[in-house]
Write a protein that holds these residues in place. Structure first.
Motif, short mmCIF file in Angstrom:
data_model
loop_
_atom_site.label_atom_id
_atom_site.label_comp_id
_atom_site.label_asym_id
_atom_site.label_seq_id
_atom_site.Cartn_x
_atom_site.Cartn_y
_atom_site.Cartn_z
N SER A 38 33.37 48.02 46.46
CA SER A 38 33.22 47.74 45.03
C SER A 38 33.29 46.24 44.79
CB SER A 38 34.34 48.44 44.25
OG SER A 38 34.49 47.82 43.00
N ASN A 39 32.31 45.70 44.05
CA ASN A 39 32.34 44.26 43.80
C ASN A 39 33.31 43.89 42.68
OD1 ASN A 39 30.89 45.38 41.80
ND2 ASN A 39 28.95 44.33 42.28
N GLN A 40 33.87 44.92 42.00
CA GLN A 40 34.88 44.67 40.97
C GLN A 40 36.24 44.36 41.59
OE1 GLN A 40 34.36 44.80 37.52
NE2 GLN A 40 32.24 44.76 38.27
N LYS A 43 38.06 40.85 41.85
CA LYS A 43 38.11 39.98 40.66
C LYS A 43 39.55 39.77 40.20
CE LYS A 43 33.51 40.19 39.14
NZ LYS A 43 32.54 41.14 38.57
N VAL A 44 39.81 38.57 39.64
CA VAL A 44 41.18 38.21 39.23
C VAL A 44 41.74 39.23 38.24
CG1 VAL A 44 42.60 36.48 38.09
CG2 VAL A 44 40.74 35.78 39.62
N ASP A 45 40.93 39.63 37.27
CA ASP A 45 41.39 40.60 36.28
C ASP A 45 41.91 41.87 36.94
OD1 ASP A 45 40.91 39.07 34.21
OD2 ASP A 45 39.16 40.15 33.43
N ASN A 46 41.13 42.33 37.91
CA ASN A 46 41.52 43.56 38.59
C ASN A 46 42.82 43.37 39.38
OD1 ASN A 46 41.15 46.32 39.36
ND2 ASN A 46 40.58 45.56 41.39
N VAL A 295 45.47 50.79 47.05
CA VAL A 295 44.60 51.82 47.62
C VAL A 295 44.08 52.75 46.52
CG1 VAL A 295 44.55 53.84 49.15
CG2 VAL A 295 45.62 51.73 49.91
N GLN A 296 45.00 53.13 45.62
CA GLN A 296 44.58 54.02 44.52
C GLN A 296 43.56 53.34 43.63
OE1 GLN A 296 48.47 54.84 42.95
NE2 GLN A 296 48.64 56.78 44.07
N ASN A 297 43.83 52.07 43.31
CA ASN A 297 42.91 51.31 42.47
C ASN A 297 41.55 51.16 43.16
OD1 ASN A 297 41.70 48.43 42.09
ND2 ASN A 297 42.80 48.83 40.18
N GLY A 298 41.59 50.82 44.42
CA GLY A 298 40.35 50.64 45.17
C GLY A 298 39.55 51.94 45.23
N LEU A 301 37.93 52.53 41.82
CA LEU A 301 36.75 51.68 41.62
C LEU A 301 35.59 52.15 42.50
CD1 LEU A 301 38.24 48.07 41.38
CD2 LEU A 301 37.36 49.51 39.54
N SER A 302 35.93 52.68 43.68
CA SER A 302 34.88 53.15 44.59
C SER A 302 34.47 54.58 44.26
CB SER A 302 35.37 53.09 46.03
OG SER A 302 36.02 51.88 46.30
#
Lengths: 337, 500
Positions: A38-40, A43-46, A295-298, A301-302
């Motif tokens: 995921s290219n998101q 990012k700093v926000d993420n 891991v959950q966030n990734g 996003l994926s």
């Protein structure tokens, strides 16, 4: 010559593994995989968002670490979150409804009531394990059921609403100097835990009791009060996490802690806490909790579904435990035969 | 005449350790051959190889002229070799009869013929004159009775070689006599006996030849009757007696510990002892006679039921270990891994543990890193623990270094009275003399030392005064020149035969 340097780098890796466990490796793998998927992700926000999301698990994991280093564990952390959330919300909503002007009084008393309720579960765990000799597994799974049942009885399973908006404006989404209040609170508590574990006799006793309770007792450690402290502190820090979650969701929920026991144990073990007790470092546990959230966030996003996420989390826990065993064997195996 | 058993260049290597290194050993028919050596010298390795419990790395085992390979204990038993190990191989939940014939049950098609089993067991026990009920569960037996079952197991098939590993360690005088009679009978029948013991008296009593092992090597085989005790110790340690045991000045001062009429939950009763500053008081006696239990009650580990304990003039009868430590009594437990050390900790953290609250607090009640470093470094230097070991996990240290860490824990709190329970168990002779030198320094520096030990030469050579425990009580006290093996062993055993 090359052999020597190879041996050295091998040794450094081994030492790092013995000290930190499997975490650095997993962290690197996760970062690479998710930034490719995921290219998101990078990012700093993420990243900031991820740290903010992590605070709840970090706090619970710090508590869980105390139970783990003494050679036990606390399976009731999910219940402590629920009891805290429901109690604080009910007290707050009641006081707020009675006198809508006394907002801060309602919030303060509600928070204290919530922490107290969570603390009671911790005292029950501690007394059961330390003074009655119940195994931590049975004791905490017992209080887990009792507490969860009480939380459901109190609310009928319905979220408690009617909380003052100021609660979520501060503990939920508030900022000081641009830094989210939950992060500030968590940082303060984590530093407190770091000092406890590295610079106080009591923190050292927690580790010693887990490493060898008999040797600790003969060295002048009161094993019972040390165990009691572990479970009570675990409950208190988990209760703080419960308050922050309540503020975040703006209601009292009995269902907020479902996977917390699993996730916090995973965070600790991945962060190098030994399941046999005696070994555990605050900074690694914080990283371990962040890793789980990462891991959950990734996976979110994926676009990995939540069912598949459960599979991944379970596998991660098992891999971490196996690695812990290998590490333990390497530490103990140095003595030869 | 071929030897009953012979080993040629028998070796057993583990990664980094030569547990047994090229040992030639011969056992003749009709002899009692004593194996003598310190812990870790290779005695146990040798007998596990001969008993088939372990396989050699190289070398030969020859039984009655034929080279054999022993794959298992059962295999060895088929060759007539049976071993009674110190650690019992009994199943506590089964009966005596079931244990005696475990793996060799009478019966058909996998069904046990219980009656035949009991009959065989009764016959076997009667033959050995062991007063045991075959139907009793092993968990209900005393340690001595369990030992009898273990020995009886060795006799269940035709015996040519019997291996006994410290068989009398937990037997009473009468049981010991019965065992010696049995050994005599076996000898007369032409069997060979390999006998491990640390007791000089037994070597002289029943031994024919003695083979001394050290660091996995054979030092020599000598005649048991013509070799003196000191010669054997010197062969065992590779040092002269005076090199191992320092001369410690006795300078008794104030009374530190007064125990009166003590009765504890662990079976100690009517025990009274006194310990002064500047003296070493030995506590000797059989395993389970109460020497260790007495001091554990004093330190607050076992509950005191009756009697009083006074330390430095104050009543501390029911004090906890925590409080005794604070008052200046340090207890060094006999099992360093089970009770002494926090294994995941570094040597440094272990040394600091008892001192954390009392000695290492700095600003805001936090532990002072500076004080921590100084105290642990000093203590480590006193026990001659190498710098590189101070920061290592104690789990990876050798037994000798672990024992040094235990001693350092006591030095760190600067105690008045050191209770050392089996202080040199399982350490090499170098460490042993270093620890003795340390005990000398403690004693001559004005501390009191209680030396609880099953190692009789240690008690004999270091103590200024000795109490002997028997059946949970003090059997007697000996001073100065009255401290010798015969006098102490005389107190070890009940004179129950005279009474009966």
């Amino acid at each position: 010559m090359t052999e020597v340097t190879e041996g050295n780098s091998h040794n450094i890796l081994k030492k790092l593994f013995l000290r930190m466990g499997v975490l650095p490796v997993l962290l690197v793998i996760a970062l690479i995989v998710f930034s490719l998927m995921s290219n998101q992700f990078l990012k700093v926000d993420n990243l900031v968002n991820m740290v903010r999301q992590s605070v709840y698990l970090i706090l619970v994991s710090l508590g869980q670490m105390l139970a783990l280093v003494t050679g036990g564990f606390d399976l009731s952390v999910g219940t402590i979150l629920a009891v805290t959330s429901v109690t604080s919300a009910m007290v707050m909503a009641h006081l707020f409804a009675g006198d809508p002007n006394a907002i801060w009084f309602a919030i303060t008393v509600g928070c204290l009531a919530g922490v107290l309720a969570g603390g009671v579960v911790g005292i029950a765990n501690g007394v059961g394990v330390a003074y009655l000799g119940v195994s931590p597994f049975i004791m905490t799974i017992g209080t887990q059921s009792v507490g969860f049942g009480i939380a459901l009885l109190m609310t009928g399973g319905v979220p408690v609403s009617g909380l003052p908006g100021e609660l979520s404006e501060t503990l939920g989404f508030g900022r000081i100097l641009g830094i989210p209040i939950p992060i500030i609170l968590t940082a303060i508590i984590a530093i407190g835990f770091y000092i406890l574990m590295t610079r106080t006799a009591r923190g050292n006793y927690l580790l010693a009791v887990g490493g060898n309770a008999k040797a600790a007792a003969l060295s002048g450690v009161n094993v019972r009060t040390t165990l009691l402290l572990a479970y009570v502190l675990c409950a208190l820090v988990t209760a703080v996490s419960g308050l922050l979650l309540t503020a975040r969701v703006e209601s009292g929920e009995s269902n907020i802690g479902g996977t917390m026991a699993l996730e916090s144990i995973a965070a600790c073990v991945i962060g190098g806490v030994s399941l046999r007790g005696g070994i555990g470092r605050v900074e690694n546990v914080v990283l371990g909790a962040i890793f789980i959230v990462l891991v959950q966030n990734g996976m979110n996003l994926s676009e990995v579904g939540s069912y598949a996420q459960m599979v991944v989390l379970g596998i991660l826990l098992i891999v971490a435990v196996i690695t812990d065993q290998i590490r333990h064997r390497m530490i103990a195996g140095g003595s030869g035969i | 005449m071929p030897e009953l058993v012979e080993t040629v260049a028998l070796s057993k290597h583990y990664p980094g350790v030569k547990a047994l290194d090229g040992v030639d050993f011969k056992l003749a028919a009709g002899e009692v051959h004593v194996l003598f050596g310190e812990n870790g010298a290779g005695k146990s390795t040798l007998i596990t190889l001969l008993a088939g419990a372990n396989q050699p790395t190289s070398g030969q085992i020859i039984i009655e002229g034929r080279e054999v390979t022993l794959h298992s204990v059962l295999d060895a038993r088929r060759h007539g070799v049976s071993a009674v190990f110190q650690e019992f191989s009994l199943i506590p939940t089964l009966t005596v009869a079931e244990n005696l014939f475990l793996g060799d049950e009478a019966g058909r098609h996998g069904f046990i013929n219980r009656r035949a089993l009991t009959t065989r067991a009764r016959e076997l026990l009667a033959d050995l004159q062991f007063d045991l009920d075959p139907a009793r569960r092993v968990s209900t037996l005393t340690r001595a009775e369990q030992q009898m079952v273990e020995i009886a197991k060795g006799f269940r098939s035709k015996l040519r070689v019997l291996i006994l590993d410290e068989p009398t360690a937990s037997l009473t005088d009468r049981e010991t006599e019965r065992l010696f009679t049995l050994i005599g009978r076996l000898k007369a029948e032409g069997a060979g006996i390999i006998y491990i013991t640390h007791r000089m008296q037994e070597i002289a009593r029943i031994g024919d030849r003695v083979t001394v092992l050290r660091d996995g090597r054979k030092i020599g085989t000598v005649d048991a009757r013509t070799t003196s005790e000191d010669q054997l110790i010197e062969m065992m340690t590779g040092r002269t007696i005076s090199e191992i045991y320092p001369k410690i000045a006795s300078n008794p001062g104030d009374v530190l510990l007064e125990v009166e009429g003590l009765r504890s939950s662990a079976g100690v009763h009517d025990a009274s002892i006194t310990v002064r500053r500047g003296e070493i008081v030995g506590l000797a006696g059989l395993v389970g006679s109460g020497k260790s239990e007495l001091m554990r009650a004093v330190f607050g580990i076992d509950r005191i039921v009756a009697g009083t304990v006074r330390f430095k003039g104050q009543d501390v009868t029911h004090a906890s270990p925590d409080e005794m430590l604070k008052r200046g009594l340090f207890y060094l437990p006999p099992d360093r891994k089970a009770e002494g050390l926090v294994l995941p900790f570094t040597a440094r953290s272990n040394i600091a543990l008892p001192a954390l609250r009392a000695k290492l607090k700095g600003m805001f009640g936090l532990i002072s890193a500076g004080k921590h470093a100084t105290l642990t470094r000093d203590a480590a230097q006193h026990v001659e623990l190498a710098d590189r070991n101070v920061g290592r996990s104690v789990a990876v240290l050798s037994g000798g270094n672990q024992q040094k860490v235990l001693f350092a824990k006591g030095l760190g709190i600067n105690a008045d009275l050191y209770v050392l329970d089996e202080p040199t168990v399982g350490v090499d002779v170098g460490t042993r003399s270093a620890l003795y030198a340390l005990i000398k320094r403690l004693c001559e520096g004005g501390a009191g030392v209680v030396l609880v030990s099953s190692d009789l030469p240690e008690v004999l050579h270091l103590s200024h005064r000795v109490y002997v425990t028997r059946r949970g009580s003090i059997a007697g006290e000996r001073h100065g020149t009255d401290i010798n093996e015969a006098a102490l062993l005389g107190l070890f055993f009940d004179r129950e035969r005279a009474a009966a």
